[in-house]
Design a protein around this motif. Structure first.
Motif, mmCIF file in Angstrom:
data_model
loop_
_atom_site.group_PDB
_atom_site.id
_atom_site.type_symbol
_atom_site.label_atom_id
_atom_site.label_comp_id
_atom_site.label_asym_id
_atom_site.label_seq_id
_atom_site.Cartn_x
_atom_site.Cartn_y
_atom_site.Cartn_z
ATOM 1 N N GLU A 285 1.766 6.668 -6.917
ATOM 2 C CA GLU A 285 0.760 7.696 -7.222
ATOM 3 C C GLU A 285 1.349 9.098 -7.080
ATOM 4 O O GLU A 285 1.126 9.963 -7.929
ATOM 5 N N GLY A 286 2.098 9.329 -6.004
ATOM 6 C CA GLY A 286 2.717 10.639 -5.775
ATOM 7 C C GLY A 286 3.707 10.989 -6.872
ATOM 8 O O GLY A 286 3.701 12.115 -7.407
ATOM 9 N N ASN A 287 4.556 10.031 -7.242
ATOM 10 C CA ASN A 287 5.535 10.260 -8.313
ATOM 11 C C ASN A 287 4.843 10.505 -9.650
ATOM 12 O O ASN A 287 5.249 11.389 -10.414
ATOM 13 N N SER B 143 0.833 -1.201 0.000
ATOM 14 C CA SER B 143 0.000 0.000 0.000
ATOM 15 C C SER B 143 0.874 1.260 0.000
ATOM 16 O O SER B 143 0.628 2.207 -0.758
ATOM 17 N N ILE B 144 1.909 1.262 0.834
ATOM 18 C CA ILE B 144 2.825 2.418 0.918
ATOM 19 C C ILE B 144 3.533 2.628 -0.423
ATOM 20 O O ILE B 144 3.660 3.753 -0.905
ATOM 21 N N ARG B 145 3.953 1.525 -1.043
ATOM 22 C CA ARG B 145 4.629 1.645 -2.350
ATOM 23 C C ARG B 145 3.674 2.150 -3.427
ATOM 24 O O ARG B 145 4.070 2.912 -4.317
ATOM 25 N N GLN C 101 10.518 9.207 -1.848
ATOM 26 C CA GLN C 101 11.274 7.968 -1.602
ATOM 27 C C GLN C 101 11.709 7.883 -0.144
ATOM 28 O O GLN C 101 11.625 6.819 0.479
ATOM 29 N N ASP C 102 12.147 9.016 0.420
ATOM 30 C CA ASP C 102 12.543 9.038 1.835
ATOM 31 C C ASP C 102 11.355 8.676 2.727
ATOM 32 O O ASP C 102 11.498 7.924 3.696
ATOM 33 N N LEU C 103 10.180 9.228 2.405
ATOM 34 C CA LEU C 103 8.964 8.910 3.166
ATOM 35 C C LEU C 103 8.649 7.417 3.058
ATOM 36 O O LEU C 103 8.302 6.762 4.049
#
Length: 183
Positions: free
Chosen positions: A132-134, A125-127, A159-161
């Motif tokens: 989506e953000g990228n 889910s995080i990936r 990516q850091d997040l």
């Protein structure tokens, strides 16, 4: 709100969901969170247990469910049975007692497997949120609304997040596994 902030908010939500999922996984001791997913048929509709009763753990191997309306006691007992949690509710007057059996090794292994599964679901889910953000940032770059250097900075922040929240998911899962393994 910036793309990074939106992404972070979604990742926090994913981590909160993992916490809820892990809380409902059984350990060797009584945990009121075990009953969070239980629904009960009362007043002609399906309601969450925590909305119609209070749940306490008076002993390390017992849960006590006290309904707000004593007439719901039997329905609560049936609802807990239907939830298939591997525990047997005992209706005792106006309360429902649940004895938590001690877990054997095979049960512990199953619970640990479930922890791993929930952790992996959270990380996927995080990936997905990272993707989506990228994608959103790249679309803004393509539309000419974002400069190249800002895009690179945004992607690095995202990516850091992602790394941070994946590590947090691992930590939560490891903590739960220790809890399960403790006899």
């Amino acid at each position: 709100m910036s793309i990074s902030d939106q992404t972070k908010a979604k990742m926090i939500t994913a981590l909160e969901h993992l916490k809820q999922e892990l809380q409902s996984i059984r350990t060797g001791r009584a945990n009121t969170g075990m009953l969070d997913g239980v629904t009960v048929e009362v007043y002609g509709s399906s309601m969450r247990l925590k909305d119609i009763a209070s749940v306490t753990a008076p002993e390390s191997r017992q849960l006590l469910v006290t309904p707000f309306d004593a007439s719901n006691t039997n329905a609560i007992g049936k609802g807990i049975e239907r939830a298939n949690l591997g525990v047997m509710p005992i209706v005792d007057g106006n309360v429902v007692r649940i004895k938590i059996p001690s877990m054997d090794d095979s049960m512990r292994k199953e619970m640990i497997k479930l922890c791993h599964k929930r952790r992996e679901e959270a990380k996927v889910s995080i990936r997905n949120i990272r993707r989506e953000g990228n994608d959103h940032a790249r679309k803004l770059k393509t539309d000419g609304e974002m400069a190249e250097d800002i895009l690179k900075k945004t992607e690095k922040t995202i990516q850091d997040l992602t790394d941070k929240f994946c590590k947090d998911a691992d930590d939560l899962s490891d903590k739960k596994e220790k809890e399960i393994s403790t006899i």
